[in-house]
Design a protein around this motif. Structure first.
Motif, PDB file in Angstrom:
ATOM      1  N   PHE A  67      -0.285  58.873  61.613  1.00  0.00           N
ATOM      2  CA  PHE A  67      -0.436  58.572  63.211  1.00  0.00           C
ATOM      3  C   PHE A  67      -1.100  59.259  64.196  1.00  0.00           C
ATOM      4  O   PHE A  67      -2.037  59.186  64.774  1.00  0.00           O
ATOM      5  CB  PHE A  67       0.900  58.136  63.738  1.00  0.00           C
ATOM      6  N   LYS A  68      -0.637  60.689  64.183  1.00  0.00           N
ATOM      7  CA  LYS A  68      -1.387  61.691  64.746  1.00  0.00           C
ATOM      8  C   LYS A  68      -2.856  61.797  64.433  1.00  0.00           C
ATOM      9  O   LYS A  68      -3.627  61.978  65.187  1.00  0.00           O
ATOM     10  CB  LYS A  68      -0.561  63.035  64.464  1.00  0.00           C
ATOM     11  N   HIS A  78      -4.771  59.552  63.249  1.00  0.00           N
ATOM     12  CA  HIS A  78      -5.389  58.393  63.398  1.00  0.00           C
ATOM     13  C   HIS A  78      -5.920  58.239  65.116  1.00  0.00           C
ATOM     14  O   HIS A  78      -6.701  57.953  65.619  1.00  0.00           O
ATOM     15  CB  HIS A  78      -4.499  57.010  63.561  1.00  0.00           C
ATOM     16  N   MET A  79      -4.565  58.922  65.852  1.00  0.00           N
ATOM     17  CA  MET A  79      -4.740  58.980  67.139  1.00  0.00           C
ATOM     18  C   MET A  79      -6.077  59.997  67.385  1.00  0.00           C
ATOM     19  O   MET A  79      -6.879  59.856  68.343  1.00  0.00           O
ATOM     20  CB  MET A  79      -3.603  59.648  67.779  1.00  0.00           C
ATOM     21  N   THR A  97       4.541  59.602  58.003  1.00  0.00           N
ATOM     22  CA  THR A  97       3.943  58.518  59.096  1.00  0.00           C
ATOM     23  C   THR A  97       3.370  59.091  60.230  1.00  0.00           C
ATOM     24  O   THR A  97       2.388  58.648  60.802  1.00  0.00           O
ATOM     25  CB  THR A  97       4.813  57.335  59.302  1.00  0.00           C
ATOM     26  N   ALA A  98       4.373  60.112  61.063  1.00  0.00           N
ATOM     27  CA  ALA A  98       3.980  60.462  62.133  1.00  0.00           C
ATOM     28  C   ALA A  98       2.752  61.470  62.221  1.00  0.00           C
ATOM     29  O   ALA A  98       1.678  61.153  62.746  1.00  0.00           O
ATOM     30  CB  ALA A  98       5.141  61.443  62.628  1.00  0.00           C
TER      31      ALA A  98
END
Length: 173
Positions: free
Chosen positions: A132-133, A135-136, A128-129
């Motif tokens: 998320f990274k 996507h960021m 997930t991290a």
């Protein structure tokens, strides 16, 4: 002379039985003691009856051997009861140990399952991290693209204003 002894033996036997009934089974030792007293009273009464019917004379050596044999028989009986009691205790201890081993195995299995689940959750969090990274990074790239387009729009607006000012100024001349 035999009649008073019979009465006292019977009284001792019945008193011991009354004590046993009143004690309500207060323990194995008490029950064994009462049983021994009852047996002793019965033996004394039987011996008195035997002596009353037949006068038996035995020499001291034979009597001491018979007494020793009776004592040994009682000791053997008591030891046999103790062995049986110890065997029951051993069986109970073995059963308890088996239950403890089973519970330990179950606890270890539950711990392994919890550790595996913790590893799975950790991997999920790591994934997930990472997502998320990504996507960021994508959002930053889009933001930079938007900022560049805004800057292009401002340049174009400035060009349009400049051109529209020239057109207004050219037609007024």
């Amino acid at each position: 002379m035999a009649a008073p002894r019979e009465k006292s033996a019977a009284a001792t036997s019945s008193a011991a039985a009354a004590d046993a009934a009143g004690a309500g089974g207060g323990g194995n030792r008490w029950g064994a003691a009462v049983g021994n007293l009852t047996e002793l009273g019965a033996n004394v009464a039987a011996l008195q009856r035997l002596l009353a019917k037949k006068a038996v004379f035995v020499d001291e050596d034979i009597f001491s051997k018979a007494s020793l044999a009776a004592d040994q028989a009682r000791t053997i009986k008591i030891l046999d009861q103790r062995v049986q009691s110890l065997e029951r205790e051993l069986d109970a201890a073995i059963s308890a140990a088996a239950r403890a081993r089973t519970e330990k195995r179950q606890a270890e299995a539950a711990q392994r399952a919890a550790e595996l689940r913790a590893q799975e959750v950790t991997k999920e969090l790591e994934n997930t991290a990472k997502v998320f990274k990504l996507h960021m990074e994508e959002l930053r790239a889009k933001q930079e693209e938007i900022a560049k387009k805004e800057s292009d729009i401002k340049v174009l607006e400035a060009i349009i204003r400049t051109l529209s000012n020239k057109d207004d100024g050219g037609s007024s001349e």
